[in-house]
Design an enzyme around this catalytic site. Structure first.
Site, PDB file in Angstrom:
ATOM      1  N   GLY A   1       0.845  -1.196   0.000  1.00  0.00           N
ATOM      2  CA  GLY A   1       0.000   0.000   0.000  1.00  0.00           C
ATOM      3  C   GLY A   1       0.875   1.238   0.000  1.00  0.00           C
ATOM      4  O   GLY A   1       2.096   1.161   0.159  1.00  0.00           O
ATOM      5  N   LEU A   2       0.243   2.380  -0.170  1.00  0.00           N
ATOM      6  CA  LEU A   2       0.960   3.650  -0.195  1.00  0.00           C
ATOM      7  C   LEU A   2       1.651   3.931   1.137  1.00  0.00           C
ATOM      8  O   LEU A   2       1.269   3.384   2.174  1.00  0.00           O
ATOM      9  CB  LEU A   2      -0.012   4.798  -0.498  1.00  0.00           C
ATOM     10  CG  LEU A   2      -0.622   4.844  -1.892  1.00  0.00           C
ATOM     11  CD1 LEU A   2      -1.721   5.903  -1.948  1.00  0.00           C
ATOM     12  CD2 LEU A   2       0.448   5.124  -2.952  1.00  0.00           C
ATOM     13  N   SER A   3       2.637   4.801   1.103  1.00  0.00           N
ATOM     14  CA  SER A   3       3.257   5.286   2.330  1.00  0.00           C
ATOM     15  C   SER A   3       2.168   5.932   3.189  1.00  0.00           C
ATOM     16  O   SER A   3       1.304   6.644   2.674  1.00  0.00           O
ATOM     17  CB  SER A   3       4.334   6.321   1.984  1.00  0.00           C
ATOM     18  OG  SER A   3       4.943   6.815   3.153  1.00  0.00           O
TER      19      SER A   3
ATOM     20  N   GLY B   1      -0.812   2.585   6.539  1.00  0.00           N
ATOM     21  CA  GLY B   1      -0.991   1.836   7.776  1.00  0.00           C
ATOM     22  C   GLY B   1      -0.344   0.462   7.777  1.00  0.00           C
ATOM     23  O   GLY B   1      -0.552  -0.322   8.699  1.00  0.00           O
TER      24      GLY B   1
ATOM     25  N   SER C   1       5.994  -1.799  -2.050  1.00  0.00           N
ATOM     26  CA  SER C   1       6.025  -2.745  -3.180  1.00  0.00           C
ATOM     27  C   SER C   1       5.030  -2.324  -4.268  1.00  0.00           C
ATOM     28  O   SER C   1       4.012  -2.961  -4.464  1.00  0.00           O
ATOM     29  CB  SER C   1       5.796  -4.188  -2.723  1.00  0.00           C
ATOM     30  OG  SER C   1       4.737  -4.330  -1.815  1.00  0.00           O
TER      31      SER C   1
END
Length: 199
Positions: free
Chosen positions: A32-34, A37, A106
């Site tokens: 997931g995005l920075s 969570g 990733s």
């Protein structure tokens, strides 16, 4: 790659190791995005699993770059190599009957597919968890101030801003962190693992 090497199998089978340790190996791959969570949920899940007396270990994106991957940057080629190495390391943990928890952005589907294939070829379970939060939400969270710097042009190749993020098309678990708290996320992942006899 060296050609004068031969794989040396051990004398302990995966079945014997699993029986003696009382658990199977699995990699739970958080993507997931920075600021979505990933690390927060992975930390909480690691603690929860350890309290269930399960051998679990977390591999975190930032932490790995202090050692194993400190020679890598953030361009596409370096990101590919970063995830290739983590795929290999998490496979080793899973082979040791650990619950390997990997928390890495990733961003590329192809790299995650390679990590999954590594596990599948070795007969090891791989569970992709998409930690999903809208860009507006992660930018608002921005605990490290990275989105602000990326918007100001101070950080190149920043995922979600100046570099792509390819969301999973069919993850085993999909957590929307703008709708679900950490406790609920841990519960859902634990239930998934338990229902499939992975813990």
């Amino acid at each position: 790659m060296a050609t004068n090497i031969v794989f040396h199998p051990g004398s302990v089978s995966a079945e014997e190791r699993g029986q003696l340790l009382g658990q199977k190996g699995v990699t739970v791959w958080f993507t997931g995005l920075s600021a979505s969570g990933k690390s927060t949920i992975a930390c909480a899940l690691e603690q929860h699993l350890l309290h269930l007396h399960k051998f679990a270990y977390r591999l975190d994106g930032d932490n790995i770059r202090f050692g194993l991957n400190k020679d890598l940057g953030f361009d596409e080629k370096s990101r590919n190599e970063n995830i290739r190495r983590i795929g290999e390391v998490s496979k080793l943990f899973a082979d040791a009957s650990a619950v390997a928890l990997t928390a890495f952005i990733s961003p590329y589907r192809a790299d995650r597919a390679v990590a999954r294939e590594l596990h599948e070829k070795a007969g090891l379970a791989f569970v992709e968890v998409y930690v999903d939060a809208p860009l507006s939400v992660v930018e608002e969270r921005d605990p490290k101030g990275l989105y602000k710097k990326a918007r100001a042009g101070e950080i190149k190749d920043f995922t979600g801003i100046s570099a792509p993020y390819e969301a999973p098309e069919s993850p085993e678990v999909h957590i929307k962190t703008d709708e679900c708290d950490v406790t609920e996320a841990v519960k859902r992942i634990t239930e998934y693992l338990s229902q499939r006899s992975l813990i």
